[in-house]
Design an enzyme around this catalytic site. Structure first.
Site, PDB file in Angstrom:
ATOM      1  N   ARG A 287       0.867  -1.188   0.000  1.00 51.44           N
ATOM      2  CA  ARG A 287       0.000   0.000   0.000  1.00 51.44           C
ATOM      3  C   ARG A 287       0.897   1.229   0.000  1.00 51.44           C
ATOM      4  NH1 ARG A 287      -2.220   2.829   4.405  1.00 51.44           N
ATOM      5  NH2 ARG A 287      -4.249   3.786   4.056  1.00 51.44           N
TER       6      ARG A 287
ATOM      7  N   SER B 238     -13.244  -2.206  -1.049  1.00 56.70           N
ATOM      8  CA  SER B 238     -13.498  -1.679   0.288  1.00 56.70           C
ATOM      9  C   SER B 238     -14.924  -1.174   0.441  1.00 56.70           C
ATOM     10  CB  SER B 238     -12.572  -0.496   0.585  1.00 56.70           C
ATOM     11  OG  SER B 238     -11.238  -0.923   0.640  1.00 56.70           O
TER      12      SER B 238
ATOM     13  N   LYS C  11      -5.071   5.466   8.488  1.00 57.43           N
ATOM     14  CA  LYS C  11      -5.790   5.905   7.306  1.00 57.43           C
ATOM     15  C   LYS C  11      -6.569   7.173   7.651  1.00 57.43           C
ATOM     16  CE  LYS C  11      -8.286   3.766   3.442  1.00 57.43           C
ATOM     17  NZ  LYS C  11      -9.415   4.668   3.215  1.00 57.43           N
TER      18      LYS C  11
END
Lengths: 207, 207
Positions: free
Chosen positions: A38, A106, A135
């Site tokens: 990521r 997601s 996040k």
């Protein structure tokens, strides 16, 4: 491909390239199933170099490799899959340009989940379960109850829970019946990543 | 595909989605050959929506569509090509995952050009020719002389010059014998984009 079990999300800031040779085999031996790359910053060249090193150690260790967001990087690296968020490329477009990739999507709400499921992803990432510092744009935490409710709406599609999951709260997450758990800080920032993986998986037995 | 002529680089800040329906046909009628979508900010969803609208107007107008950096967006949009910079995905990787795309590569020095050419791009973007405000990380300007020198090293590979090119300095750029010129501000920020395109192309006759 079976995406149940533990997904460990990594990036060059939390797990520098020089640590991959020990980190990746260690989390695999401890029982992790998927490593997800990521990367939100830096150049494609740097990301591809990082991903190549991840694949180098993940392949012999039997870990699946998923790339967050960047379908082109997943294809160039020969990764197993790609994970797309609500603002990333829609699953149907990913299928069209990369039919061989496993695709995760997601969702954080019932509406988002319905939209994600309509596109037929291989799994759905649901969260955040708990408050997370990893996040910035994550929504309000669902809690294990909210996760359980949303998971039921996913039907037969495997659910991977994400967001603030740690060894000490993982049992409540596994207890909701999710197929998998995804973590960032709990493993990538752990002093002993292998122990953290084992603790997250042992929590399944307590669930 | 012939990439000679004028390349117009656009983004949602300079050419908002609502302007595409007039902007794209207007630059095509004025003689532009390529429209390049160059998006460095925002989500993939927003970029794909923008790109879809560009394609909608570029296709009937006969413009080639190139996407900067994002090979996955180029594939999903059904664009004609992708343009990769020094820090983007290497041309050989692009060829492997997207064999149907036209691929352009950037170079600003002799070494960068040699590296780019080794990968066999369809064209090379060479610049910056002049000082530019549109690309923060652009190197020192080559000037028409430096452009001419580097272009000679490109051999038979078409050269598209970029960087600070305007109607009033374009003749000196065309005079170096480049196949194409790429502009950002000169057209996308012009009060009359079609007039700017015509002026940039008329400069070829003065060269």
């Amino acid at each position: 491909m079976d995406v149940s079990g533990l997904h460990v999300l990594i990036d060059p800031a939390r797990v520098p390239p020089s640590r991959l040779a020990t980190f990746v085999p260690a989390i695999a031996r401890a029982g992790a199933r998927v490593v997800q790359i990521r990367i939100k910053e830096g150049s494609a060249r740097a990301a591809l170099a990082y991903g190549t090193e991840v694949l180098r150690w993940a392949r012999p260790a039997g870990l699946l490799v998923v790339v967050d967001d960047r379908v082109d990087w997943a294809l160039a690296l020969g990764a197993d899959g790609v994970h797309v968020g609500q603002e990333d490329m829609p699953v149907r477009d990913v299928r069209r340009i990369a039919p061989g990739l496993l695709v995760g999507a997601s969702a954080g709400t019932s509406d988002e989940l319905a939209a994600a499921l309509a596109d037929g992803p291989d799994y759905v990432g649901i969260g955040p379960v708990f408050r997370t510092g990893s996040k910035a744009d994550a929504g309000d935490p669902l809690g294990p109850e909210g996760l359980h409710r949303l998971s039921a709406e996913a039907g037969p599609v495997p659910v991977v829970a994400i967001g603030g999951i740690r060894p000490d709260n993982a049992a409540a997450v596994w207890a909701t019946g999710v197929a998998g758990i995804a973590v960032i800080a709990a493993v990538a920032e752990a002093a002993d990543p292998a122990s953290a993986v084992r603790a997250l998986l042992h929590a399944r037995n307590r669930a």
